[in-house]
Design a protein around this motif. Structure first.
Motif, short mmCIF file in Angstrom:
data_model
loop_
_atom_site.label_atom_id
_atom_site.label_comp_id
_atom_site.label_asym_id
_atom_site.label_seq_id
_atom_site.Cartn_x
_atom_site.Cartn_y
_atom_site.Cartn_z
N ASN A 172 0.85 -1.18 0.00
CA ASN A 172 0.00 0.00 0.00
C ASN A 172 0.89 1.23 0.00
OD1 ASN A 172 -2.47 -1.41 0.09
ND2 ASN A 172 -2.28 -1.68 2.31
N GLY A 173 0.58 2.18 -0.87
CA GLY A 173 1.40 3.38 -0.95
C GLY A 173 0.55 4.63 -1.06
N LYS A 174 1.22 5.77 -0.88
CA LYS A 174 0.56 7.06 -0.95
C LYS A 174 1.31 7.93 -1.97
CE LYS A 174 -1.20 10.79 1.99
NZ LYS A 174 -1.28 11.30 3.39
N VAL A 217 5.66 7.32 -5.24
CA VAL A 217 4.81 6.76 -4.19
C VAL A 217 5.65 6.51 -2.95
CG1 VAL A 217 3.22 4.90 -3.59
CG2 VAL A 217 3.42 5.63 -5.97
N ASN A 218 5.09 6.88 -1.80
CA ASN A 218 5.69 6.58 -0.51
C ASN A 218 5.18 5.24 -0.04
OD1 ASN A 218 6.81 6.53 2.04
ND2 ASN A 218 5.50 8.15 2.87
N ILE A 219 6.09 4.27 0.10
CA ILE A 219 5.70 2.92 0.50
C ILE A 219 6.24 2.57 1.89
CG2 ILE A 219 5.44 2.05 -1.84
CD1 ILE A 219 8.28 0.96 -1.64
N ASN A 220 6.58 3.65 2.69
CA ASN A 220 7.12 3.44 4.04
C ASN A 220 8.41 2.63 4.00
OD1 ASN A 220 5.02 4.89 5.27
ND2 ASN A 220 3.72 3.04 5.33
N ASP A 227 -3.43 10.48 -3.03
CA ASP A 227 -4.20 9.27 -3.31
C ASP A 227 -3.45 8.04 -2.85
OD1 ASP A 227 -6.11 10.86 -4.41
OD2 ASP A 227 -5.59 10.41 -6.51
N GLU A 228 -4.20 7.07 -2.37
CA GLU A 228 -3.62 5.81 -1.92
C GLU A 228 -3.86 4.75 -2.99
OE1 GLU A 228 -5.12 4.75 1.86
OE2 GLU A 228 -4.15 6.42 2.92
N LYS A 263 -2.48 0.64 -4.59
CA LYS A 263 -1.76 -0.61 -4.36
C LYS A 263 -0.77 -0.79 -5.50
CE LYS A 263 -5.07 -3.33 -1.68
NZ LYS A 263 -4.13 -3.64 -0.60
N LYS A 298 1.57 -0.56 -10.91
CA LYS A 298 0.17 -0.58 -10.49
C LYS A 298 -0.61 -1.66 -11.25
CE LYS A 298 -3.93 2.40 -10.43
NZ LYS A 298 -4.67 1.74 -11.53
#
Length: 486
Positions: free
Chosen positions: A78-80, A91-94, A122-123, A125, A142
């Motif tokens: 899950n990313g932002k 995308v930030n995927i932590n 937006d979030e 996958k 994606k």
């Protein structure tokens, strides 16, 4: 602390004078206030230090977690979205490094504008393609993440027997190429509908509800069917239509299929058959002579079978029946016609579509005709005269003979046969023939053939009872027919 202050104040009050006691009390209060203020200031100063320490610890803990977090290709995260450009989505995927989704891995459309499809915050996958793309970033996709999710959803739908949506891409050999949840699929032509579809290209671009009957996880390819769902939908519409449909009603319909024996017509979710003989009052060789597939027509419900659900339809209306305008044909008048069929005893001639008369072989010419084909041929244009017609039986008699009608009229003026015999003169009564008298035969007379010939046959030599044998005698004996030597 408060108790000590109180004891001190009491001691001052008991040991000193009133003025001295007042001064001492004020001094004690000031000292107590200063002590309280110092304690509060110390507590307030200590809080920011603790919050800073906690924030510093959480940041260090988060960095430690990111440093210890491991990702691998194929993993779905899950990313932002933190940034969008025309060619990439960041995308930030932590993770210690941000991820990048290229345009071709975001959507399968090179002309699409990413800035219009997604925005910051937006979030989404994403699926990990490479942990390090060579520039310190994680390469993401994606489309692959959606495909992995689609695989699970398709397998679940196939196991549970639920339907999914599919979009028809194009018609190919043997069926249709479809897209199911982002994956490629195939629909065989025999499973595209409950009824036969001659041209599958009419379904291109349409979205339809289907069922997954086969799925190859390795190739990520599904085989789908529309037939069962189409049959169920038609069954529901059939029940609803049968409740309101009445015999003799005129309804609107659409021609769905043509066969040699008739046309199938959809009358609101249910198909009925219009036989080739019910398409026109005249004779036709094929239903395509009257209608084509897709034509909008008006039909009359002839029969309804509630057991089988079969419906018989007709395009022939009473207004178009040529027998309703039979008055324009007069007996004795000549009209052009076309020989439609020939049989041994005559020919059928069409005066107009739906109106035929019978031309008997005896009415083809003045003389005797051996075969109908000697005078007329099938498809030949001829001129005939109307002899007679019956509107109740819808039968018409025709003739090609010039004097046929005159003889019919003169024959109608002649008296009946019985009357003619009665008007004739007195006829000579025919005398009854006398019976032959045979003598009694004894057993002795039943011997040889010669003896039987000598038996009196009982003929009388009267002029009225002479026979050919009496007049000519035994010709065999006189002419010696049996004598081979002579």
């Amino acid at each position: 602390m408060e108790n000590e202050n109180k004891n001190t104040q009491e001691e001052i009050l008991t040991s000193q004078s009133p003025v001295e006691e007042t001064v001492a009390a004020e001094t004690a209060v000031e000292e107590t206030t200063n002590e309280v203020q110092e304690e509060v200031a110390a507590e307030v100063a200590a809080e920011p230090v603790e919050e800073a320490e906690e924030a510093e610890m959480s940041m260090e803990q988060g960095m430690a977690e990111m440093s210890t977090m491991s990702i691998k290709p194929g993993q779905v995260l899950n990313g932002k979205v933190i940034k969008v450009t025309p060619d990439n989505v960041f995308v930030n995927i932590n993770y210690m490094s941000d991820g990048i989704v290229p345009k071709n891995e975001f959507i399968n459309n090179p002309d699409a504008d990413l800035t219009e499809l997604i925005k910051e915050g937006d979030e989404i996958k994403v699926s990990v393609m490479k942990v390090n793309d060579g520039e310190g970033n994680v390469l993401l996709s994606k489309r692959r993440a959606e495909a992995d999710a689609s695989v699970q959803n398709i397998e679940r739908a196939m196991a549970e027997g639920t339907s999914v949506m599919a979009k028809v891409k194009e018609a190919v050999k043997g069926g249709l190429r479809v897209e199911v949840m982002g994956l490629q699929g195939f629909m065989p032509a025999s499973l595209a509908s409950d009824s036969y579809i001659p041209d599958l290209s009419v379904l291109a671009g349409k979205e339809m509800e289907v069922k997954v009957i086969e799925f190859d996880r390795a190739k990520k390819r599904a085989v789908v069917s529309r037939k069962e769902l189409d049959r169920a939908e038609k069954a529901v519409k059939r029940e609803e239509t049968l409740k309101t449909l009445e015999k003799g009603a005129m309804v609107d319909g659409t021609v769905t299929k043509l066969m040699n024996y008739g046309a199938f017509i959809d009358i609101g979710g249910i198909e009925g058959l219009a036989h080739i003989s019910d398409l026109s009052w005249g004779r036709i060789k094929h239903p395509s002579d009257i209608v084509n597939e897709g034509d909008q027509v008006k039909v009359i419900v002839r029969e309804i079978n509630p057991t089988t659900g079969k419906i018989s339809l007709s395009m022939k209306t009473s207004e178009s029946d040529p027998w309703n305008n039979i008055e324009k044909y007069q007996v004795g008048e000549s009209y052009p016609g076309k020989v439609m069929n020939i049989i041994k005893s005559g020919a059928f001639v069409e005066l107009e579509p739906g109106l035929e008369g019978y031309l008997h072989i005896s009415e083809l010419a003045e003389g005797q005709v051996e075969k109908v084909e000697d005078v007329v041929q099938k498809g030949q244009e001829i001129s005939v005269r109307v002899k007679d017609f019956n509107t109740s039986t819808k039968k018409m008699s025709l003739t090609m003979r010039e004097g046929s009608l005159e003889r019919e009229f003169s024959r109608g003026e002649r008296p009946a046969r019985r009357e003619r015999f009665e008007n004739m003169g007195e006829r000579k009564e025919r005398e009854p023939r006398q019976r032959r008298e045979r003598p009694q035969r004894s057993s002795s007379n039943r011997g040889s053939f010669a003896e039987k010939r000598q038996v009196d046959r009982g003929y009388h030599d009267s002029a009225d009872n002479l026979t050919l044998g009496d007049l000519f005698g035994d010709l065999k004996e006189k002419m010696n027919f049996g004598d081979d030597e002579n």
